[in-house]
Design an enzyme around this catalytic site. Structure first.
Site, PDB file in Angstrom:
ATOM      1  N   ASP A  69      26.017  62.798  71.710  1.00 17.71           N
ATOM      2  CA  ASP A  69      26.506  61.833  70.723  1.00 17.71           C
ATOM      3  C   ASP A  69      27.476  60.883  71.415  1.00 17.71           C
ATOM      4  O   ASP A  69      28.618  61.250  71.699  1.00 17.71           O
ATOM      5  CB  ASP A  69      27.227  62.550  69.585  1.00 17.71           C
ATOM      6  CG  ASP A  69      26.277  63.339  68.699  1.00 17.71           C
ATOM      7  OD1 ASP A  69      25.227  62.797  68.345  1.00 17.71           O
ATOM      8  OD2 ASP A  69      26.597  64.488  68.366  1.00 17.71           O
ATOM      9  N   LYS A 167      20.391  56.931  63.691  1.00 19.98           N
ATOM     10  CA  LYS A 167      20.696  57.989  62.715  1.00 19.98           C
ATOM     11  C   LYS A 167      21.480  57.395  61.549  1.00 19.98           C
ATOM     12  O   LYS A 167      22.078  56.334  61.676  1.00 19.98           O
ATOM     13  CB  LYS A 167      21.483  59.114  63.389  1.00 19.98           C
ATOM     14  CG  LYS A 167      22.772  58.657  64.103  1.00 19.98           C
ATOM     15  CD  LYS A 167      23.320  59.785  64.941  1.00 19.98           C
ATOM     16  CE  LYS A 167      24.624  59.390  65.594  1.00 19.98           C
ATOM     17  NZ  LYS A 167      25.152  60.416  66.509  1.00 19.98           N
ATOM     18  N   HIS A 168      21.414  58.018  60.383  1.00 17.89           N
ATOM     19  CA  HIS A 168      20.789  59.268  59.953  1.00 17.89           C
ATOM     20  C   HIS A 168      19.789  58.902  58.864  1.00 17.89           C
ATOM     21  O   HIS A 168      20.190  58.548  57.756  1.00 17.89           O
ATOM     22  CB  HIS A 168      21.810  60.238  59.413  1.00 17.89           C
ATOM     23  CG  HIS A 168      22.972  60.492  60.334  1.00 17.89           C
ATOM     24  ND1 HIS A 168      24.054  59.622  60.442  1.00 17.89           N
ATOM     25  CD2 HIS A 168      23.206  61.512  61.191  1.00 17.89           C
ATOM     26  CE1 HIS A 168      24.926  60.124  61.317  1.00 17.89           C
ATOM     27  NE2 HIS A 168      24.438  61.261  61.789  1.00 17.89           N
ATOM     28  N   HIS A 180      27.925  68.131  56.884  1.00 21.07           N
ATOM     29  CA  HIS A 180      28.374  69.280  57.676  1.00 21.07           C
ATOM     30  C   HIS A 180      28.815  70.421  56.763  1.00 21.07           C
ATOM     31  O   HIS A 180      28.724  71.590  57.139  1.00 21.07           O
ATOM     32  CB  HIS A 180      29.552  68.893  58.574  1.00 21.07           C
ATOM     33  CG  HIS A 180      29.196  67.971  59.685  1.00 21.07           C
ATOM     34  ND1 HIS A 180      29.130  66.609  59.519  1.00 21.07           N
ATOM     35  CD2 HIS A 180      28.891  68.203  60.992  1.00 21.07           C
ATOM     36  CE1 HIS A 180      28.810  66.043  60.683  1.00 21.07           C
ATOM     37  NE2 HIS A 180      28.648  66.989  61.582  1.00 21.07           N
ATOM     38  N   ASP A 251      19.201  66.326  62.290  1.00 22.08           N
ATOM     39  CA  ASP A 251      20.639  66.483  62.519  1.00 22.08           C
ATOM     40  C   ASP A 251      20.876  67.959  62.848  1.00 22.08           C
ATOM     41  O   ASP A 251      19.937  68.761  62.863  1.00 22.08           O
ATOM     42  CB  ASP A 251      21.413  66.035  61.273  1.00 22.08           C
ATOM     43  CG  ASP A 251      22.820  65.536  61.596  1.00 22.08           C
ATOM     44  OD1 ASP A 251      23.323  65.821  62.707  1.00 22.08           O
ATOM     45  OD2 ASP A 251      23.419  64.866  60.741  1.00 22.08           O
TER      46      ASP A 251
END
Length: 482
Positions: A69, A167-168, A180, A251
């Protein structure tokens, strides 16, 4: 060596502050025995990263992809590499030449440490102020502008010789929850979601190598499950309608958003993601469990066609990727350019105020906590001294001394909110009550200024060292010299 279904797995190699990458040795060996397709690298000294990618490849008899990332440059993860401002700061300047160069520099330095696949750019549109996870990671709130910068960054990345990954998908910008921590739901209409797709369309047109899915339910597209697990979204929309031919990556497989969608089972989530059309299962927490599940379910709940298609797409990506580390990282000219664009991104939100040479600095760090250590905050103080100012670090404001409040309020996955905490706001409020001419330097999204007091406020976007130096240089441009 014949590729097996474990080739779809890309586990993490994470730097440990005391043991370096040695702590990961057994996990790496196990992953290689299972036949994974690559790794995602988190943190580390740049030289150590180059060593671990090279050593890992040497122990493997087929080519691997190493990803990371790197939305804010290679220095976001790798010490001694060049840090760049957040994408929001770059997008606010609205100069696609800068964005393209940022992508190219990131790719060149990623390649220098053996990272061949960059999980960037962020193609989300920053549409929801209450979003706890996008914020300054996005190029902005205008979908057309975001699309232009996503395309420019992608082209720059390709010029730098690395693979890219937008992303995403189909867009995380409208969520008010962090995937998350839980499974977000988006209730926007199809017409509204079309706005979110614009940057992904631009990325595909620019030749993006990969697209990462969102662990988010989009009710207008598929109300039954997260995008990562939805054939309607991954296959019908992304593959058939948008005609994307590259690698679709999930992800992180250990994120609560995808686990919530599969009753807490990472292995079940992996099977569903592959069946939906995903090719790479990124950051699995248990390589053995998912690899065993894939083997057990082949020809049953998991179609062999999906696995074969994924292996072919990964092989095509490997063919495009650089074969070995090349070049250098963190050279002086790159750092100077990064510092220049960081300085250009700093700006006054309220009444630019001329500081005396000597003043106090109060550090209010709202980024403490969570699983990872935030960046060092001493760069700001030292950089103020470097430009000829005389700051003193204090805990509270003094009525007889000018004061600068360095407020760190970055987008962090573990926070669960984009807002400044009550504790941090109380410290800022107290300082401004003591000194009405206090200067607040906001190392966070500029819209957070709405919740802050005072007449003098500076936008500095993020708390990394490059932005701390830029903010100090900006303050020093017209500070008194006496």
């Amino acid at each position: 060596m014949k590729a097996g279904p474990a080739r779809l797995l890309f586990p993490a190699i994470r730097w440990d502050s005391t043991q370096g990458f040695d702590a990961q040795r057994s996990a790496i060996e196990n992953a290689l025995r299972r036949g994974v397709g690559g790794f995602i690298i988190f943190g580390g000294e740049a030289d150590a990263v180059r060593q671990v990618t090279a050593a890992t490849q040497e122990r493997c008899d087929y080519p691997l992809l190493f990803g990371s990332d790197l939305e804010r440059g290679a220095g976001q993860q790798f010490n001694a590499a060049t840090q760049l401002p957040p994408l929001a700061a770059i997008g606010a300047m609205n100069d696609v030449a800068i964005t393209k160069r940022a992508g190219r520099l990131t790719a060149e330095e990623a390649r220098s440490v053996g990272v061949t696949w960059i999980f960037a750019p962020d193609a989300d549109v920053d549409l929801e102020p209450a979003n706890p996870i996008v914020g300054t990671r996005s190029f902005g709130s205008d979908s057309a502008r975001v699309a232009a910068h996503v395309a420019a960054w992608t082209r720059g990345c390709h010029e730098g010789g690395a693979m890219s990954c937008a992303k995403h998908f189909p867009g995380h910008g409208r969520t008010t929850d962090d995937s998350h921590a839980k499974l977000p739901r988006v209730t926007a209409s199809l017409a509204q979601l079309e706005r979110d797709l614009e940057p992904f369309r631009a990325a595909i047109a620019a030749g993006i190598d990969g697209i990462m899915t969102a662990h988010v339910v989009f009710e207008a597209l598929d109300p039954t499950t997260a995008a990562t697990l939805s054939p309607r979204i991954v296959t019908d929309l992304l593959r058939h309608e948008l005609r994307f031919e590259g690698i679709v990556a999930t992800d992180g497989m250990g994120m609560q958003g995808i686990l919530d969608a599969c009753d807490g089972s990472e292995a079940r989530a992996g099977i569903a993601a592959i069946n939906a059309g995903c090719n790479v299962l990124l950051y699995p927490t248990d390589v053995n469990a998912i690899a065993d599940a894939i083997v057990a379910e082949l020809g049953r709940s998991l179609t062999e066609r999906r696995v074969t298609e994924s292996l072919e797409r990964i092989a095509a990506g490997v063919h495009r990727a650089p074969t070995r580390a090349a070049g250098t990282w963190g050279d002086v000219s790159s750092g100077a350019w990064a510092g220049e664009i960081a300085l250009r991104s700093v700006h006054s939100l309220r009444d630019r105020h001329r500081l005396p040479r000597a003043f106090d600095v109060i550090t209010v760090d709202d980024d403490l906590g969570g699983p990872f250590t935030p960046p060092a905050r001493d760069v700001f103080i030292q950089s103020l001294r470097d430009v000829g100012m005389d700051p003193d670090e204090v805990e509270a404001a003094n009525a007889d001394r000018a004061v600068v409040i360095a407020l760190y309020a970055d987008t962090r996955a573990w926070k669960g909110t984009p807002d400044i905490s009550a504790t941090a706001r109380a410290r800022v409020d107290a300082a401004v009550r003591m000194r009405s001419d206090a200067v607040i330097v906001l190392f966070g999204h500029p819209r957070l200024a709405e919740s802050l007091p005072g007449n003098h406020l500076v936008a500095a976007w993020g708390g990394e060292a490059v932005m701390q130096r830029a903010a100090a240089n900006w303050l020093g441009q017209d500070g008194e010299r006496r």
